[in-house]
Design an enzyme around this catalytic site. Structure first.
Site, PDB file in Angstrom:
ATOM      1  N   LYS A  10     -46.240  34.773 -15.200  1.00 42.14           N
ATOM      2  CA  LYS A  10     -44.859  35.094 -13.069  1.00 42.14           C
ATOM      3  C   LYS A  10     -45.099  36.387 -14.042  1.00 42.14           C
ATOM      4  O   LYS A  10     -44.393  37.274 -12.127  1.00 42.14           O
ATOM      5  CB  LYS A  10     -43.838  34.416 -14.270  1.00 42.14           C
ATOM      6  CG  LYS A  10     -43.117  33.585 -13.421  1.00 42.14           C
ATOM      7  CD  LYS A  10     -41.936  32.839 -14.407  1.00 42.14           C
ATOM      8  CE  LYS A  10     -42.240  31.463 -14.244  1.00 42.14           C
ATOM      9  NZ  LYS A  10     -41.494  30.560 -14.552  1.00 42.14           N
ATOM     10  N   THR A  61     -32.537  23.817 -19.152  1.00 45.99           N
ATOM     11  CA  THR A  61     -32.115  23.232 -20.042  1.00 45.99           C
ATOM     12  C   THR A  61     -32.477  22.014 -19.234  1.00 45.99           C
ATOM     13  O   THR A  61     -31.510  20.769 -18.382  1.00 45.99           O
ATOM     14  CB  THR A  61     -30.235  23.207 -19.623  1.00 45.99           C
ATOM     15  OG1 THR A  61     -29.885  23.898 -18.523  1.00 45.99           O
ATOM     16  CG2 THR A  61     -30.041  24.424 -20.504  1.00 45.99           C
ATOM     17  N   LEU A 131     -24.654  28.589  -7.277  1.00 42.56           N
ATOM     18  CA  LEU A 131     -24.992  29.155  -6.138  1.00 42.56           C
ATOM     19  C   LEU A 131     -25.993  27.687  -6.132  1.00 42.56           C
ATOM     20  O   LEU A 131     -25.991  26.726  -6.835  1.00 42.56           O
ATOM     21  CB  LEU A 131     -26.213  30.272  -6.077  1.00 42.56           C
ATOM     22  CG  LEU A 131     -27.140  29.854  -6.887  1.00 42.56           C
ATOM     23  CD1 LEU A 131     -28.236  29.033  -6.826  1.00 42.56           C
ATOM     24  CD2 LEU A 131     -27.515  31.207  -7.463  1.00 42.56           C
ATOM     25  N   TYR A 232     -22.166  13.817   3.627  1.00 42.56           N
ATOM     26  CA  TYR A 232     -22.485  13.197   4.429  1.00 42.56           C
ATOM     27  C   TYR A 232     -23.581  12.275   3.742  1.00 42.56           C
ATOM     28  O   TYR A 232     -24.499  12.015   2.277  1.00 42.56           O
ATOM     29  CB  TYR A 232     -23.830  14.144   4.962  1.00 42.56           C
ATOM     30  CG  TYR A 232     -23.342  15.419   5.600  1.00 42.56           C
ATOM     31  CD1 TYR A 232     -23.507  14.967   6.677  1.00 42.56           C
ATOM     32  CD2 TYR A 232     -22.541  16.234   5.275  1.00 42.56           C
ATOM     33  CE1 TYR A 232     -22.681  16.160   8.492  1.00 42.56           C
ATOM     34  CE2 TYR A 232     -21.917  17.401   5.746  1.00 42.56           C
ATOM     35  CZ  TYR A 232     -21.671  17.293   7.369  1.00 42.56           C
ATOM     36  OH  TYR A 232     -21.797  17.949   8.716  1.00 42.56           O
ATOM     37  N   PRO A 233     -24.061  11.229   4.437  1.00 35.85           N
ATOM     38  CA  PRO A 233     -24.725  10.408   3.102  1.00 35.85           C
ATOM     39  C   PRO A 233     -25.605  10.104   3.636  1.00 35.85           C
ATOM     40  O   PRO A 233     -26.279  11.053   4.483  1.00 35.85           O
ATOM     41  CB  PRO A 233     -24.041   8.251   4.198  1.00 35.85           C
ATOM     42  CG  PRO A 233     -23.547   9.105   5.511  1.00 35.85           C
ATOM     43  CD  PRO A 233     -23.196  10.571   5.736  1.00 35.85           C
ATOM     44  N   GLY A 238     -31.140  14.644  -4.712  1.00 33.19           N
ATOM     45  CA  GLY A 238     -32.460  14.656  -5.672  1.00 33.19           C
ATOM     46  C   GLY A 238     -31.703  16.469  -6.456  1.00 33.19           C
ATOM     47  O   GLY A 238     -30.986  17.369  -6.353  1.00 33.19           O
ATOM     48  N   CYS A 241     -30.203  20.117 -10.281  1.00 35.03           N
ATOM     49  CA  CYS A 241     -28.967  20.237 -10.730  1.00 35.03           C
ATOM     50  C   CYS A 241     -27.745  18.440 -10.855  1.00 35.03           C
ATOM     51  O   CYS A 241     -28.316  18.311 -12.088  1.00 35.03           O
ATOM     52  CB  CYS A 241     -27.967  21.050 -10.402  1.00 35.03           C
ATOM     53  SG  CYS A 241     -29.209  22.606  -9.983  1.00 35.03           S
ATOM     54  N   LYS A 302     -34.496  18.960  -0.741  1.00 33.92           N
ATOM     55  CA  LYS A 302     -33.369  19.354   0.630  1.00 33.92           C
ATOM     56  C   LYS A 302     -33.573  20.109   1.350  1.00 33.92           C
ATOM     57  O   LYS A 302     -34.405  20.967   1.634  1.00 33.92           O
ATOM     58  CB  LYS A 302     -31.929  19.801  -0.003  1.00 33.92           C
ATOM     59  CG  LYS A 302     -31.332  21.188  -0.689  1.00 33.92           C
ATOM     60  CD  LYS A 302     -30.560  21.733  -0.960  1.00 33.92           C
ATOM     61  CE  LYS A 302     -30.245  22.942  -0.873  1.00 33.92           C
ATOM     62  NZ  LYS A 302     -29.165  23.634  -1.888  1.00 33.92           N
TER      63      LYS A 302
HETATM   64  C1  UGA Z   1     -26.374  22.050  -6.206  1.00 32.03           C
HETATM   65  C2  UGA Z   1     -24.686  22.794  -6.307  1.00 32.03           C
HETATM   66  O1  UGA Z   1     -24.242  22.165  -4.575  1.00 32.03           O
HETATM   67  C3  UGA Z   1     -24.331  24.314  -6.842  1.00 32.03           C
HETATM   68  O2  UGA Z   1     -22.774  24.033  -6.326  1.00 32.03           O
HETATM   69  C4  UGA Z   1     -24.661  24.718  -8.272  1.00 32.03           C
HETATM   70  O3  UGA Z   1     -23.905  25.856  -8.446  1.00 32.03           O
HETATM   71  C5  UGA Z   1     -26.456  24.184  -8.694  1.00 32.03           C
HETATM   72  O4  UGA Z   1     -26.432  22.646  -7.826  1.00 32.03           O
HETATM   73  C6  UGA Z   1     -26.743  24.157  -9.563  1.00 32.03           C
HETATM   74  O5  UGA Z   1     -26.201  23.181 -10.637  1.00 32.03           O
HETATM   75  O6  UGA Z   1     -27.838  24.860  -9.681  1.00 32.03           O
HETATM   76  P1  UGA Z   1     -28.130  22.419  -4.896  1.00 32.03           P
HETATM   77  O7  UGA Z   1     -29.091  21.419  -6.302  1.00 32.03           O
HETATM   78  O8  UGA Z   1     -29.289  23.521  -4.833  1.00 32.03           O
HETATM   79  O9  UGA Z   1     -26.882  22.606  -5.246  1.00 32.03           O
HETATM   80  O10 UGA Z   1     -28.300  21.678  -3.370  1.00 32.03           O
HETATM   81  P2  UGA Z   1     -26.705  20.720  -2.804  1.00 32.03           P
HETATM   82  O11 UGA Z   1     -27.224  22.052  -1.228  1.00 32.03           O
HETATM   83  O12 UGA Z   1     -25.679  20.862  -3.985  1.00 32.03           O
HETATM   84  O13 UGA Z   1     -27.796  19.446  -2.811  1.00 32.03           O
HETATM   85  C7  UGA Z   1     -27.695  18.726  -3.619  1.00 32.03           C
HETATM   86  C8  UGA Z   1     -27.897  16.983  -3.442  1.00 32.03           C
HETATM   87  O14 UGA Z   1     -27.576  16.338  -2.255  1.00 32.03           O
HETATM   88  C9  UGA Z   1     -29.437  17.820  -2.147  1.00 32.03           C
HETATM   89  O15 UGA Z   1     -30.331  16.163  -2.280  1.00 32.03           O
HETATM   90  C10 UGA Z   1     -28.495  16.754  -0.797  1.00 32.03           C
HETATM   91  O16 UGA Z   1     -29.593  16.259   0.655  1.00 32.03           O
HETATM   92  C11 UGA Z   1     -27.406  16.181  -1.723  1.00 32.03           C
HETATM   93  N1  UGA Z   1     -25.976  15.673  -0.687  1.00 32.03           N
HETATM   94  C12 UGA Z   1     -25.503  17.341  -0.159  1.00 32.03           C
HETATM   95  C13 UGA Z   1     -26.193  15.004  -0.297  1.00 32.03           C
HETATM   96  O17 UGA Z   1     -26.443  13.405  -0.123  1.00 32.03           O
HETATM   97  N2  UGA Z   1     -24.977  14.899   0.901  1.00 32.03           N
HETATM   98  C14 UGA Z   1     -23.946  15.906   1.286  1.00 32.03           C
HETATM   99  O18 UGA Z   1     -23.170  15.601   2.206  1.00 32.03           O
HETATM  100  C15 UGA Z   1     -24.643  16.758   0.666  1.00 32.03           C
END
Ligand code: UGA
Length: 419
Positions: A10, A61, A131, A232-233, A238, A241, A302
């Site tokens: 890496k 983690t 983020l 958003y449903p 996934g 996080c 996503k």
């Molecule tokens: C998430 C958090 O949004 C961040 O603030 C956090 O820092 C990060 O985890 C982390 O702990 O590192 P992330 O996992 O990159 O960020 O993605 P998101 O944009 O939050 O989406 C997570 C999932 O929720 C995706 O599968 C997305 O499709 C889903 N989602 C999101 C929905 O089904 N509906 C929504 O309205 C929004």
């Protein structure tokens, strides 16, 4: 800044400008900072420590078998810091770690110092990251808040100095206790996951009651106390996080003999929601899908990332393949990750084919399943799609991207989530 990783390959790649992940804008940012000498990569922690005053621990983690966060990598770094610490340093937990971890990090460093018979002062601070993947640079550069859990003035002053450029317009830095900061990270993710699971539950109800959840979503989002984001449903959340952090918080509650019934429901709803599209597919075609062909659009968890961890696409692929169907799948960015991560036996006998273009996936397909709402999928050419597909084509729209009322006139049977 010097970045350290135990994975030699890496580091070699990073030194050549090859990044281990896809993140929009990151390659250019790494390149110009490395060129200007502000960023270096090494596999030697002692070497990096010699030129630094602040050490960020940002290792993984992953969830252990019982759902709790596995701290072995965090504590291994802490021990190595203790083994080489020569002068005051600030040790910052950036990884998402359970409440109480900073105390364990401190103890791990202390025990190494004791073994060496030396006394060096240091502070351990919690500074969780908020983020989102796909928007990482923007979120980091323009944070809503910077949470700092710290106990000593020296540590707080150093953290303020470090983040000074990010807080010029107004003070976004929130100082609190170390355990409070550790908890804040989990609760932020769990709250967002709760909003999503709640809306997914509402969507299930709307399905049964002749209500369009998209109207309900805009109807409630317009209330500023509720807001439009994360309601958003879809086919479940996934990524690396939300699933992991909700499980870890449930586990933490369990360790304190507390039953977190809301969180358990959030988690259970999400598991069910990942099977939502398949339920619709089964209701439409019956349980035996042999001979049926499906197009699948979107493999990443996503849009904006190639990450497939805990992606709903994986659950749907398994269900379709187990029911005898064959699938042609496409994702704008995650194809290489898909080739590495998906079971090799799926590719062997043509049950799963990864194709290079979204329309290629539709060739001779009975139905399209849309799992990730990448931009190119939002306004497709429905005429072209219909011509490529078998007669009586169906669309199973896991992210409510299309208007149900237009779908019938375009010649598709349409299923959305909660409409
Ligand atoms: C998430 C958090 O949004 C961040 O603030 C956090 O820092 C990060 O985890 C982390 O702990 O590192 P992330 O996992 O990159 O960020 O993605 P998101 O944009 O939050 O989406 C997570 C999932 O929720 C995706 O599968 C997305 O499709 C889903 N989602 C999101 C929905 O089904 N509906 C929504 O309205 C929004």
């Amino acid at each position: 800044m010097t970045c350290v990783d135990v994975d030699q390959r890496k580091i070699e790649n990073l030194n050549k400008g090859i990044l281990p992940i896809y993140e929009p804008g990151l390659d250019a940012m790494v390149e110009h900072n490395a060129r200007d000498g502000r960023l270096a990569f090494t596999s030697s922690l002692p070497e990096a420590m010699r030129s630094s005053d602040v050490y960020f621990i940002a290792v993984g983690t992953p969830p252990g078998e019982d759902g709790s966060a596995d701290l072995q990598y965090v504590l291994a770094v802490a021990r190595e810091i203790g083994a080489h610490l020569e002068r005051y340093a600030l040790v910052v937990d950036k990884s998402t770690v359970p409440v109480g971890t900073a105390e364990q990090v401190r103890a791990a460093i202390d025990s190494e110092l004791e073994r060496r018979g030396v006394h060096v002062e240091f502070d351990v601070v919690s500074n969780p990251e908020f983020l989102k993947e796909g928007a990482a640079i923007h979120d980091f550069m323009k944070p809503d808040r910077i949470v700092v859990g710290a106990e000593s003035d020296r540590a707080i002053d150093l953290m303020r100095e470090l983040y000074a450029d990010f807080t010029r317009s107004h003070d976004r830095l929130l100082v609190m206790g170390v355990r409070d900061a550790e908890m804040t990270k989990y609760v932020a993710n769990a709250m967002l996951a709760t909003k999503i699971s709640f809306m997914n539950e509402v969507a299930n109800l709307c399905d049964r009651m002749g209500v369009d959840v998209e109207n309900v979503r805009t109807g409630i989002g317009s209330d500023s106390r509720i807001g439009y984001s994360f309601i958003y449903p879809g086919c479940g959340y996934g990524g690396s996080c939300f699933p992991k952090d909700v499980k870890a918080l449930i586990r933490m509650a369990g360790n304190h003999d507390f039953v977190p019934s809301v969180l358990e429901a959030v988690e259970a709803r999400n598991e069910q929601q990942k099977g939502y599209l398949f339920e619709k597919i089964r209701a439409h075609y019956g349980p035996d899908l042999s001979g049926r062909r499906f197009a699948l659009w979107g493999l990443a968890f996503k849009p904006g990332t190639d990450d497939m961890r805990e992606a709903a696409s994986k659950v749907l692929l398994r269900q379709l393949i187990d029911a005898g169907a064959s699938v042609r799948a496409y994702d704008p960015i995650a194809m290489d990750v898909a080739r590495d991560e998906l079971p090799a036996e799926w590719f062997g006998d043509g049950r799963l084919t990864l194709v290079d273009h979204q329309y290629d996936a539709l060739r001779d397909a009975d139905a399209l399943a849309l799992v990730t709402e990448w931009k190119p999928f939002r306004h497709p050419d429905f005429d072209a799609m219909r011509r490529l597909m078998r007669p009586d084509p169906a669309i199973f729209d896991g992210r409510n991207q299309y208007q149900p009322e237009n779908m019938q006139s375009d010649g598709f049977v349409y299923y959305g989530v909660g409409r």
